[in-house]
Design an enzyme around this catalytic site. Structure first.
Site, PDB file in Angstrom:
ATOM      1  CG  HIS A 103      -1.900   1.116   1.280  1.00 50.95           C
ATOM      2  ND1 HIS A 103      -3.072   1.074   2.017  1.00 50.95           N
ATOM      3  CD2 HIS A 103      -1.882   2.347   0.713  1.00 50.95           C
ATOM      4  CE1 HIS A 103      -3.726   2.209   1.887  1.00 50.95           C
ATOM      5  NE2 HIS A 103      -3.010   3.016   1.106  1.00 50.95           N
ATOM      6  CG  HIS A 138      -1.237   6.239  -2.820  1.00 48.96           C
ATOM      7  ND1 HIS A 138      -2.438   6.091  -3.474  1.00 48.96           N
ATOM      8  CD2 HIS A 138      -1.458   5.792  -1.550  1.00 48.96           C
ATOM      9  CE1 HIS A 138      -3.347   5.603  -2.641  1.00 48.96           C
ATOM     10  NE2 HIS A 138      -2.775   5.409  -1.466  1.00 48.96           N
ATOM     11  CG  HIS A 197      -7.566   3.592  -0.207  1.00 45.56           C
ATOM     12  ND1 HIS A 197      -6.971   3.014  -1.292  1.00 45.56           N
ATOM     13  CD2 HIS A 197      -6.598   4.326   0.401  1.00 45.56           C
ATOM     14  CE1 HIS A 197      -5.700   3.387  -1.341  1.00 45.56           C
ATOM     15  NE2 HIS A 197      -5.442   4.186  -0.329  1.00 45.56           N
ATOM     16  CD  GLU A 225      -7.159   6.984   4.560  1.00 46.32           C
ATOM     17  OE1 GLU A 225      -7.777   6.944   3.472  1.00 46.32           O
ATOM     18  OE2 GLU A 225      -6.038   7.525   4.678  1.00 46.32           O
ATOM     19  CG  ASP A 271      -1.410   5.806   2.562  1.00 46.50           C
ATOM     20  OD1 ASP A 271      -1.685   5.474   1.402  1.00 46.50           O
ATOM     21  OD2 ASP A 271      -2.229   6.355   3.321  1.00 46.50           O
ATOM     22  CG  ASP A 272       0.232   9.027   0.125  1.00 44.63           C
ATOM     23  OD1 ASP A 272       0.275   8.924  -1.112  1.00 44.63           O
ATOM     24  OD2 ASP A 272      -0.785   8.798   0.796  1.00 44.63           O
TER      25      ASP A 272
HETATM   26  N1  HPA Z   1      -6.290   7.667   1.259  1.00 45.01           N
HETATM   27  C1  HPA Z   1      -7.026   7.759   0.154  1.00 45.01           C
HETATM   28  N2  HPA Z   1      -6.526   8.090  -1.016  1.00 45.01           N
HETATM   29  C2  HPA Z   1      -5.229   8.354  -1.103  1.00 45.01           C
HETATM   30  C3  HPA Z   1      -4.413   8.289   0.005  1.00 45.01           C
HETATM   31  C4  HPA Z   1      -4.972   7.926   1.252  1.00 45.01           C
HETATM   32  O1  HPA Z   1      -4.312   7.848   2.308  1.00 45.01           O
HETATM   33  N3  HPA Z   1      -3.167   8.606  -0.413  1.00 45.01           N
HETATM   34  C5  HPA Z   1      -3.244   8.854  -1.726  1.00 45.01           C
HETATM   35  N4  HPA Z   1      -4.481   8.701  -2.149  1.00 45.01           N
HETATM   36 ZN    ZN Z   2      -3.571   4.891   0.395  1.00 47.65          ZN
END
Ligand code: HPA
Ligand code: ZN
Length: 342
Positions: A16, A18, A196, A199, A277-278
């Site tokens: 996971h 991006h 997703h 969250e 994630d990022d």
């Molecule tokens: N959540 C949803 N979309 C996303 C995220 C995230 O943490 N990061 C990049 N796109």
């Molecule tokens: Zn994500």
């Protein structure tokens, strides 16, 4: 061996992340200069300072804006190659990366420029580092299902290279059910599907992702804990969660790492994995995420090893790759025990 050393050498998969969320400030400024893109920030410090978020939408605003520095195939190549190098340094043997294609085509970037840049970098990582990777196209949930279906058609030339499809972006108000038809098409074409869910959204969104979209993994999924019957279903079906602890902290979904539900998710018997994630926005790559949890939640070697094993169980890899990865984990654990005895 310190926990840092144990985590550093622990073979793992990352499932996971991006690609657009891995542009480090230095590369960000370099790409902006290369493409003549005007920015609000002039220095790496100014950029890092801007990475404070109140919630998911607040982050997404900056994240989508940041995508403007990605224009040419070489840009997509550079950001992907940089991430894969860092992941390799974190002993990630296999990475499955998200790409939000619509964030680029909607700005007029040709689809081929995006895909060729990314696939070129994946090939380079395989050739230079022996690292395998897969690409999952994430459709933006604030857009329509028709747009997602159109993208699915446009991606036809790359079907042979794509692992699957996911769902990302602003979760609240955009439930998985909005994309039931799109996900059915993806599944019918033989793609893996993930989404997703849970969250910022409720447990009901996780349930929709599982029951309506029939996802093979849930990205995040934290909110499932609010619905014990759903947890039981996820355990029974062994549907993995790709949890992103530092992301949850930075987007203020948890007040502190000590309050993070990771341990509760593991104790519930779920197949939990840890991911970044990022990473450039949320302050850490995959090993930073493992260590933040280890420190705040008191995870032991067995917990860390389970998380790594889960990552290979949850990965879309061949049985041969999976067995080899499990052997690599076992070898590292044996090595760490030998070191302790010496
Ligand atoms: N959540 C949803 N979309 C996303 C995220 C995230 O943490 N990061 C990049 N796109
Ligand atoms: Zn994500």
């Amino acid at each position: 061996m310190t926990p840092e050393q144990f985590v550093a050498g622990l073979p793992k998969a990352e499932l996971h992340m991006h690609i657009e969320g891995s542009i480090e400030p230095a590369l960000f400024l370099r790409l902006a200069r290369r493409n003549g893109v005007a920015l609000r920030w002039q220095t790496e410090d100014e950029l890092r300072d801007a990475y404070r978020f109140t919630d998911l939408q607040d982050f997404l605003n900056l994240y989508y804006d940041g995508c403007r520095v990605l224009v040419a195939p070489q840009d997509f190549h550079d950001v992907t190659r940089d991430y894969l190098r860092r992941a390799h340094a974190d002993r990630v043997l296999h990475a499955e990366m998200f790409l939000g294609v619509q964030g680029h085509t909607s700005r007029g970037v040709p689809l081929a420029a995006v895909m060729e840049g990314v696939f070129g970098a994946m090939d380079a990582a395989e050739a230079e580092d022996g690292m395998s990777s897969g690409l999952i196209v994430v459709v933006q949930r604030h857009r329509s299902e028709d747009e997602a279906l159109a993208l699915l058609e446009e991606l036809r030339p790359w079907y042979g290279r794509l692992l699957g499809f996911g769902l990302g972006g602003a979760e609240l108000g955009n439930p998985p059910s909005k994309f039931a038809g799109f996900f059915r098409c993806c599944r019918e074409r033989g793609f893996k599907v993930v989404a997703h869910a849970g969250e910022e959204g409720p447990a009901a969104y996780v349930r929709e992702a599982v029951e309506l979209l029939q996802v093979q993994r849930v990205d995040h999924g934290n909110a499932c804990l609010d619905d014990p019957a759903l947890v039981a279903q996820l355990v029974r079906l062994r549907i993995p969660l790709t949890v992103c602890p530092l992301s949850n902290l930075k987007l203020q979904l948890v007040p502190s790492m000590a309050a993070h539900p990771l341990r509760r998710l593991m104790d519930a018997g779920l197949c939990v994995t840890v991911n970044s994630d990022d990473p450039s926005y949320f302050g850490g790559y995959v090993n930073d995420n493992y260590l933040a949890c280890q420190q705040a939640l008191g995870l032991g070697r067995d917990d860390l090893t389970s998380l790594a094993r889960n990552s290979f169980e949850a990965a879309f890899i061949t049985p041969e790759q999976r067995s080899a990865a499990f052997r690599a984990v076992d070898a590292w654990v044996a090595h760490s025990i030998q070191q302790a005895a010496a």
